[in-house]
Design a protein around this motif. Structure first.
Motif, PDB file in Angstrom:
ATOM      1  N   GLU A  24       0.684  -1.319  -0.009  1.00  0.00           N
ATOM      2  CA  GLU A  24       0.040  -0.135   0.040  1.00  0.00           C
ATOM      3  C   GLU A  24       0.918   1.277  -0.026  1.00  0.00           C
ATOM      4  O   GLU A  24       1.861   1.336   0.581  1.00  0.00           O
ATOM      5  CB  GLU A  24      -0.924   0.146   1.143  1.00  0.00           C
ATOM      6  CG  GLU A  24      -1.934  -1.151   1.297  1.00  0.00           C
ATOM      7  CD  GLU A  24      -2.914  -0.876   0.224  1.00  0.00           C
ATOM      8  OE1 GLU A  24      -3.522   0.689   0.015  1.00  0.00           O
ATOM      9  OE2 GLU A  24      -3.768  -1.528  -0.303  1.00  0.00           O
ATOM     10  N   ASP A  25       0.591   2.469  -0.678  1.00  0.00           N
ATOM     11  CA  ASP A  25       1.234   3.294  -0.959  1.00  0.00           C
ATOM     12  C   ASP A  25       1.639   4.064   0.378  1.00  0.00           C
ATOM     13  O   ASP A  25       2.426   4.517   0.851  1.00  0.00           O
ATOM     14  CB  ASP A  25       0.546   4.607  -1.788  1.00  0.00           C
ATOM     15  CG  ASP A  25       0.553   4.213  -3.300  1.00  0.00           C
ATOM     16  OD1 ASP A  25       1.162   3.238  -3.709  1.00  0.00           O
ATOM     17  OD2 ASP A  25      -0.137   5.024  -4.061  1.00  0.00           O
ATOM     18  N   GLU A  26       0.438   4.183   1.285  1.00  0.00           N
ATOM     19  CA  GLU A  26       0.631   4.748   2.611  1.00  0.00           C
ATOM     20  C   GLU A  26       1.664   4.072   3.474  1.00  0.00           C
ATOM     21  O   GLU A  26       2.580   4.726   4.096  1.00  0.00           O
ATOM     22  CB  GLU A  26      -0.696   4.820   3.318  1.00  0.00           C
ATOM     23  CG  GLU A  26      -0.813   5.432   4.644  1.00  0.00           C
ATOM     24  CD  GLU A  26      -1.956   5.515   5.159  1.00  0.00           C
ATOM     25  OE1 GLU A  26      -1.961   5.663   6.582  1.00  0.00           O
ATOM     26  OE2 GLU A  26      -2.910   5.144   4.605  1.00  0.00           O
ATOM     27  N   LYS A  27       1.657   2.835   3.495  1.00  0.00           N
ATOM     28  CA  LYS A  27       2.519   1.874   4.315  1.00  0.00           C
ATOM     29  C   LYS A  27       4.005   2.148   3.785  1.00  0.00           C
ATOM     30  O   LYS A  27       4.902   2.103   4.361  1.00  0.00           O
ATOM     31  CB  LYS A  27       2.321   0.503   4.149  1.00  0.00           C
ATOM     32  CG  LYS A  27       3.021  -0.618   5.021  1.00  0.00           C
ATOM     33  CD  LYS A  27       2.532  -1.948   4.780  1.00  0.00           C
ATOM     34  CE  LYS A  27       3.490  -3.039   5.567  1.00  0.00           C
ATOM     35  NZ  LYS A  27       2.871  -4.369   5.498  1.00  0.00           N
ATOM     36  N   LEU A  30       5.487   5.593   4.603  1.00  0.00           N
ATOM     37  CA  LEU A  30       5.857   5.727   5.800  1.00  0.00           C
ATOM     38  C   LEU A  30       6.957   4.699   6.407  1.00  0.00           C
ATOM     39  O   LEU A  30       7.992   5.288   7.070  1.00  0.00           O
ATOM     40  CB  LEU A  30       4.737   5.021   6.768  1.00  0.00           C
ATOM     41  CG  LEU A  30       4.793   5.214   8.139  1.00  0.00           C
ATOM     42  CD1 LEU A  30       4.744   6.587   8.676  1.00  0.00           C
ATOM     43  CD2 LEU A  30       3.527   4.446   8.875  1.00  0.00           C
ATOM     44  N   GLU A  35       7.156  11.576   2.731  1.00  0.00           N
ATOM     45  CA  GLU A  35       6.036  11.821   2.474  1.00  0.00           C
ATOM     46  C   GLU A  35       5.100  11.138   1.249  1.00  0.00           C
ATOM     47  O   GLU A  35       5.560  10.938   0.362  1.00  0.00           O
ATOM     48  CB  GLU A  35       5.894  13.473   2.178  1.00  0.00           C
ATOM     49  CG  GLU A  35       6.503  14.225   3.186  1.00  0.00           C
ATOM     50  CD  GLU A  35       5.670  14.221   4.796  1.00  0.00           C
ATOM     51  OE1 GLU A  35       4.592  14.029   4.833  1.00  0.00           O
ATOM     52  OE2 GLU A  35       6.428  14.159   5.655  1.00  0.00           O
ATOM     53  N   GLN A  36       3.879  10.878   1.654  1.00  0.00           N
ATOM     54  CA  GLN A  36       3.169  10.145   0.602  1.00  0.00           C
ATOM     55  C   GLN A  36       3.166  10.940  -0.706  1.00  0.00           C
ATOM     56  O   GLN A  36       3.007  10.388  -1.631  1.00  0.00           O
ATOM     57  CB  GLN A  36       1.805   9.654   1.285  1.00  0.00           C
ATOM     58  CG  GLN A  36       0.980   8.837   0.302  1.00  0.00           C
ATOM     59  CD  GLN A  36      -0.249   8.128   0.974  1.00  0.00           C
ATOM     60  OE1 GLN A  36      -0.433   8.183   2.182  1.00  0.00           O
ATOM     61  NE2 GLN A  36      -1.135   7.517   0.189  1.00  0.00           N
ATOM     62  N   SER A  37       3.123  12.172  -0.648  1.00  0.00           N
ATOM     63  CA  SER A  37       3.008  13.115  -1.675  1.00  0.00           C
ATOM     64  C   SER A  37       4.333  13.181  -2.839  1.00  0.00           C
ATOM     65  O   SER A  37       4.102  13.344  -3.806  1.00  0.00           O
ATOM     66  CB  SER A  37       2.718  14.632  -1.261  1.00  0.00           C
ATOM     67  OG  SER A  37       3.923  15.184  -0.512  1.00  0.00           O
ATOM     68  N   SER A  64      -3.986   1.280  -5.263  1.00  0.00           N
ATOM     69  CA  SER A  64      -3.223   2.059  -4.126  1.00  0.00           C
ATOM     70  C   SER A  64      -2.056   1.609  -3.662  1.00  0.00           C
ATOM     71  O   SER A  64      -1.724   2.067  -2.493  1.00  0.00           O
ATOM     72  CB  SER A  64      -4.320   2.693  -3.084  1.00  0.00           C
ATOM     73  OG  SER A  64      -4.483   1.542  -2.607  1.00  0.00           O
ATOM     74  N   SER A  65      -1.404   0.799  -4.485  1.00  0.00           N
ATOM     75  CA  SER A  65      -0.354  -0.025  -3.995  1.00  0.00           C
ATOM     76  C   SER A  65       0.816   0.011  -4.941  1.00  0.00           C
ATOM     77  O   SER A  65       0.281   0.522  -6.395  1.00  0.00           O
ATOM     78  CB  SER A  65      -0.678  -1.489  -3.891  1.00  0.00           C
ATOM     79  OG  SER A  65      -1.689  -1.702  -2.658  1.00  0.00           O
TER      80      SER A  65
END
Length: 187
Positions: A24-27, A30, A35-37, A64-65
């Motif tokens: 996942e992009d967020e994981k 992080l 930054e996710q951006s 989103s991965s």
């Protein structure tokens, strides 16, 4: 700043490689400390490096991965390697393990080792790769060891439609027991 940038880029690559599945992009952001951006720009830079070096790898976006994969043009080479590994002849040890699993399933690796009298980890892993055996859950005892069973591929490879078609095991009649062997040797 460039050292930190390269380190984060390498961290992204290491995470994607080590997990081997979509992240996942967020994981991912992080875990890599970015930054996710900024993720898209880091991934683009990583893909640019792969392209410039002629690498067989690329990072793809899946919803989103992200996942590190081989480029499509290398699929025939990978297929050939997988086919040759799966189609190789079975060793005597592999046939022993298959027999133990087929007649006693589901079984643990330690059961297989006890019956054979040797460590069977490598053989079990080889049979898992060839998809002749598969995990069948876990035994409900401390340590929760994995249980193994035969697969449909096993049935296909051995030309049977179900386990009931396996030849019967020899009966105890006509078999020499360990006690008889020891008694003969003592005489």
């Amino acid at each position: 700043m460039k050292v930190e940038y390269n380190e984060k880029l390498s961290a992204l690559e290491a995470i994607l490689f080590a997990l081997g599945e979509p992240v996942e992009d967020e994981k991912l952001a992080l875990s890599a400390g970015i930054e996710q951006s900024e993720l898209d720009s880091f991934i683009n830079l990583l893909n640019d490096r792969y392209s410039e070096s002629g690498s067989s790898l690329e990072v793809i976006k899946l919803d989103s991965s992200r996942q590190l994969v081989t480029k499509k043009e290398f699929a025939p080479y990978i297929s050939a390697a997988v086919r040759s590994k799966r189609s190789s002849a079975l060793s005597q040890a592999a046939l022993e393990v298959l027999t133990i699993v087929a007649y006693n399933q589901p079984v643990t690796r330690s059961f297989i080792d006890d019956v054979r009298g040797v460590d069977s980890s490598g053989v079990v892993n080889n049979l898992l790769e060839k998809e002749l055996i598969a995990e069948a859950g876990r035994l409900d005892i401390p340590g929760k060891p994995v249980l193994f069973k035969t697969t449909e591929n096993f049935l296909r490879c051995f030309g049977i439609s179900n386990l009931g078609e396996l030849p019967p095991l020899p009966s105890d009649e006509g078999q020499i027991s360990i006690d008889e062997i020891e008694n003969e040797q003592a005489e």
